[in-house]
Design a protein around this motif. Structure first.
Motif, PDB file in Angstrom:
ATOM      1  N   LEU A 104      26.809 -74.377  67.675  1.00 48.83           N
ATOM      2  CA  LEU A 104      26.311 -74.127  69.075  1.00 48.83           C
ATOM      3  C   LEU A 104      27.365 -74.127  70.044  1.00 48.83           C
ATOM      4  N   PHE A 105      28.673 -74.644  69.852  1.00 48.75           N
ATOM      5  CA  PHE A 105      29.562 -74.807  70.620  1.00 48.75           C
ATOM      6  C   PHE A 105      30.358 -73.118  70.796  1.00 48.75           C
ATOM      7  N   GLY A 108      27.803 -70.700  72.327  1.00 45.65           N
ATOM      8  CA  GLY A 108      27.778 -70.866  73.684  1.00 45.65           C
ATOM      9  C   GLY A 108      29.049 -70.567  74.591  1.00 45.65           C
ATOM     10  N   LEU A 109      30.138 -71.000  74.079  1.00 41.37           N
ATOM     11  CA  LEU A 109      31.620 -70.601  74.782  1.00 41.37           C
ATOM     12  C   LEU A 109      31.942 -68.979  74.555  1.00 41.37           C
ATOM     13  N   ASP A 111      29.797 -66.563  74.333  1.00 43.11           N
ATOM     14  CA  ASP A 111      28.930 -66.019  75.287  1.00 43.11           C
ATOM     15  C   ASP A 111      29.383 -66.371  76.811  1.00 43.11           C
ATOM     16  N   LEU A 112      29.753 -67.583  77.106  1.00 42.79           N
ATOM     17  CA  LEU A 112      30.095 -67.903  78.458  1.00 42.79           C
ATOM     18  C   LEU A 112      31.474 -67.158  78.983  1.00 42.79           C
ATOM     19  N   LEU A 115      30.866 -63.515  79.393  1.00 43.45           N
ATOM     20  CA  LEU A 115      30.261 -63.138  80.771  1.00 43.45           C
ATOM     21  C   LEU A 115      31.006 -63.297  81.879  1.00 43.45           C
ATOM     22  N   VAL A 116      32.057 -64.303  81.706  1.00 43.32           N
ATOM     23  CA  VAL A 116      32.856 -64.575  83.064  1.00 43.32           C
ATOM     24  C   VAL A 116      34.089 -63.577  82.962  1.00 43.32           C
TER      25      VAL A 116
ATOM     26  N   PRO B 344      27.406 -68.831  84.400  1.00 40.54           N
ATOM     27  CA  PRO B 344      26.987 -67.798  83.605  1.00 40.54           C
ATOM     28  C   PRO B 344      26.080 -68.573  82.471  1.00 40.54           C
ATOM     29  N   SER B 345      25.423 -68.076  81.550  1.00 42.69           N
ATOM     30  CA  SER B 345      24.249 -68.567  81.079  1.00 42.69           C
ATOM     31  C   SER B 345      24.525 -69.170  79.765  1.00 42.69           C
ATOM     32  N   GLY B 346      25.766 -69.136  79.458  1.00 38.57           N
ATOM     33  CA  GLY B 346      26.069 -69.920  78.111  1.00 38.57           C
ATOM     34  C   GLY B 346      26.547 -71.339  78.296  1.00 38.57           C
ATOM     35  N   ILE B 347      26.615 -71.835  79.432  1.00 33.85           N
ATOM     36  CA  ILE B 347      26.865 -73.228  79.751  1.00 33.85           C
ATOM     37  C   ILE B 347      26.108 -74.201  78.966  1.00 33.85           C
ATOM     38  N   ARG B 349      24.406 -73.881  76.281  1.00 34.03           N
ATOM     39  CA  ARG B 349      24.293 -73.848  74.938  1.00 34.03           C
ATOM     40  C   ARG B 349      25.700 -74.865  74.588  1.00 34.03           C
ATOM     41  N   MET B 350      26.674 -74.333  75.189  1.00 33.54           N
ATOM     42  CA  MET B 350      27.934 -74.950  74.952  1.00 33.54           C
ATOM     43  C   MET B 350      28.025 -76.462  75.263  1.00 33.54           C
ATOM     44  N   GLY B 353      26.220 -77.948  72.005  1.00 35.71           N
ATOM     45  CA  GLY B 353      27.175 -78.031  71.026  1.00 35.71           C
ATOM     46  C   GLY B 353      28.049 -79.148  71.146  1.00 35.71           C
ATOM     47  N   ILE B 354      28.852 -79.164  72.301  1.00 34.71           N
ATOM     48  CA  ILE B 354      29.680 -80.371  72.584  1.00 34.71           C
ATOM     49  C   ILE B 354      29.253 -81.428  72.523  1.00 34.71           C
ATOM     50  N   PHE B 357      28.671 -82.764  68.861  1.00 33.36           N
ATOM     51  CA  PHE B 357      29.657 -83.228  68.008  1.00 33.36           C
ATOM     52  C   PHE B 357      30.343 -84.387  68.846  1.00 33.36           C
TER      53      PHE B 357
END
Lengths: 311, 376
Positions: A104-105, A108-109, A111-112, A115-116, B344-347, B349-350, B353-354, B357
């Protein structure tokens, strides 16, 4: 329409793209094999691949330097491997679940960051095809085997290399020992933790390269969730291959050939809904696992078990 | 010194040279407050790490976190939206919690959720005319959603029980298959004029919302919370009762604590594996049913922003306690709602994830005491 599939040009096309598509599976699965043989189920491969794919893509987009992209992807993979090792070896976390955390990390990262830093997908120029002299001129075999990009050749070279390391070197012996009987290895003075760290970092590095082979070798683009389960399939391939390098390679080829076939079916316009075709690799993974479970395999005894020194 | 031939002495582990050494010492007794303290600590650590990454990519973490908070809990209207997002998370969270209790790693709540949504849609698409009664629609859709979700749990359960196939990988693969399966139906046979969605369900197939009663009680107007939330809370109660007051639940916990003892005590582990996976799949399927009938009112591609994965974190943060799933799911529902507002949209989800863990890693603190010793 079906007879189109059997035209020689099409068969050569399918086999050539099958060999090419095997690349990311090979890097990821061979790396994962080291980790699993040492006793660590590294489920974060998918997330590491996504990060490797993005980093390589971004480096190439900015600098046009393919080797830099590849190196940075490997480094990213190694760092994420280190993170995995800290969590699963030192902190002895539940490996199945923590791997999903890494996934998931990475998802997400990547993707982030995409986009940035990039925004809209832009194509890049990836590794060019490298025609091997003489060999690439061979009829049929030439275009299938000897006119691929350099990452493809390296991926296949990794297989005998992995076999050699695992079976003919002290390091390989240690890796197998800590995955099979960590107590015995420990009593002989092998640091179980250190060997596992090495194996997991190798797995991370290879997963990073696997991602790069996708974004700057095969597809030459990056998008959200580019790998779409490829990393998880690589984990399954290690089971399917019974922790043996050449069998893992056969598994990777089987999968990539199915992928290639599926792509060609769609290109030729054969009526099979793309969503049904899309399921095939995942269904095949489950079937492969069933077969892997039926044969007597030598699963590393200590797989998923953190090592605790007895008092 | 004379040479002696002896067994090789264990080499001292070569680590980084620090002025102190760190040793982990198993705890004999875990204080009751400790697990919750480490959970809170890991949430704080996850937020901190996310903030650092946000800073690095040029965002302002404080503004982002504040925006998330306001968008999720700022007023009654948005809080109701948060509860709507919490509903599928509670149900999928339970779908992870129950098998996790017996150390069965169901990562497939996402796929089971999709199958449940599909199962509910199947009832609308095939069985009734538009004028059937909600009293007929809702129970049948819930049953069908539960059933198809259970089917999606049955497959990995059976493979695990009979052939010892790793359930993590099969459930993951079934997630992808479910996505393609639903995509096939909404693009193909059930498509509305070629769009990637089914036609809107008839009103009778909608789960009632608080807003539907605004004519009776004014303050309800605009509140989107629907009957699915009630289902979710009831499911928590049911799972709690099952785990603590029945033989079935006792056996689940026994297998989780000590599979060998369970085997010895005559627990049929294979059967339990299949039943627990089916039950879990059914709960996630009910989540999918509640989402299509309570929120979307049609089946379409990508109805879940990863509920099934977030659910793993929800279950873990709730310490596998069914009642704790509700507040944790509300927190995560807020995170999903809030992160829609910020780019942005990934925040989100990230961060998840963090969080997963840091959470998993923090467990070492529960099991071990960390001792710092001065280097000799």
């Amino acid at each position: 329409m079906l007879e189109q599939l059997f035209a020689p040009a099409v068969i050569i096309g399918i086999l050539a793209s099958g060999i090419q598509l095997a690349t990311p599976y090979l890097y990821a699965a061979v790396g994962e094999m080291f980790s699993q043989i040492s006793g660590v189920l590294n489920l974060g491969v998918e997330g590491v691949m996504l990060m490797g794919a993005f980093i390589a893509y971004y480096a190439v987009l900015r600098t046009d330097n393919l080797l830099l992209g590849l190196a940075l992807a490997a480094l990213t993979g190694a760092l994420m491997g280190l993170m995995t090792a800290v969590i699963s070896v030192t902190l002895k976390a539940e490996q199945g679940i923590s791997g999903i955390g890494i996934y998931l990390f990475g998802l997400g990262l990547s993707d982030l960051l995409f986009l940035v830093l990039v925004g809209t997908p832009k194509a890049i120029v990836g590794f060019p095809e490298l025609d091997l002299p003489v060999l690439s001129g061979l009829p049929a075999l030439g275009p299938i085997l000897f006119s691929q990009n350099i990452l493809v050749y390296f991926a296949f070279a990794c297989v005998p290399l992995a076999w050699f390391i695992l079976n003919k070197t002290t390091l390989g012996l240690k890796v197998r020992a800590v995955g099979q009987t960590p107590e015995a290895a420990d009593s002989l003075g092998i640091s179980v933790a250190r060997v596992r760290y090495i194996a997991v970092i190798v797995a991370g590095t290879m997963a990073g390269i696997a991602g790069a082979s996708l974004s700057i070798g095969l597809l030459n683009i990056f998008q959200q969730n580019l790998t779409s389960g490829l990393g998880f399939i690589a984990v399954a391939l290690v089971y399917f291959g019974g922790w043996r390098p050449f069998r893992v390679m056969l598994g990777a080829l089987l999968f990539s050939m199915v992928n290639a076939l599926q792509l060609w079916i769609q290109t030729l316009g054969i009526a099979l809904p793309s969503d049904i075709a899309g399921m095939l690799p995942y269904i095949l993974t489950i079937i492969a696992l069933i077969f892997a479970a039926r044969q007597i395999v030598t699963q590393p005894t200590a797989l998923t078990k953190p090592f605790e020194r007895g008092e | 010194m004379t040479e002696t031939i002896s067994t090789p002495k264990p080499r001292p582990a070569r680590g980084p040279r620090l002025p102190f050494s760190v040793a982990l010492e198993p705890r004999l007794r875990i204080p009751k407050w400790l697990p919750w303290a480490t959970s809170l600590g890991s949430v704080a650590l996850a937020l901190l790490l996310t903030a650092l990454i946000l800073l690095y990519v040029g965002g302002n973490p404080l503004t982002s976190f504040r925006a998330i908070y306001l968008a999720a809990f700022g007023n009654l209207g948005v809080f109701s939206d948060t509860l709507v997002k919490a509903t599928p998370l509670i149900l999928t969270g339970l779908a992870c919690l129950l098998p996790f209790r017996m150390r069965l790693w169901n990562i497939g709540a996402e796929g089971q959720f999709y199958l449940g949504a599909w199962g509910a849609t199947l009832i609308v698409e095939t069985l009734f005319g538009k004028d059937a009664s909600p009293w007929l629609f809702i129970p049948l859709m819930a049953l069908s959603g539960f059933g198809f979700g259970a089917l999606w749990g049955f497959i990995p359960g059976l493979l695990k029980a009979r052939l010892n196939v790793n359930e993590i990988i099969t459930t993951l693969m079934l997630n992808y298959i479910a996505l393609f399966f639903v995509a096939y139906w909404v693009f193909g046979p059930w498509s509305e004029r070629g769009f990637q969605m089914t036609p809107t369900f008839p009103r009778a197939a909608w789960l009632p919302r608080l807003a539907d009663y605004a004519t009776v009680f004014k303050p309800f107007s605009g509140l989107t919370v629907h009957l699915g939330f009630v289902f979710a809370v009831l499911a928590c109660a049911a799972v709690w009762y099952l785990l603590t007051h029945t033989r079935f639940g006792y056996e689940i916990r026994l297998i989780g604590d000590n599979p060998n003892a369970a085997q010895y005590a005559g627990v049929r582990i294979a059967l339990m594996t299949i039943m627990v996976m089916m039950l879990a799949g059914g709960l996630a399927g009910l989540g999918g049913m509640s989402e299509v009938t309570g929120v979307v009112h049609r089946l379409q591609d990508r109805i879940s922003p990863g509920y099934g994965f977030t659910a793993i974190i929800v279950a873990w943060l709730a310490k596998l306690n069914p009642w704790a799933v509700i507040p944790v799911a509300i927190l995560f529902g807020g995170l999903i709602i809030g992160s829609r507002e910020i780019q942005p949209s990934g925040i989100a989800r990230m961060l998840q994830g963090i969080l997963l863990f840091t959470l998993i890693s923090s467990e070492v603190l529960n099991r071990y005491r960390i001792k710092f010793e001065r280097a000799k």
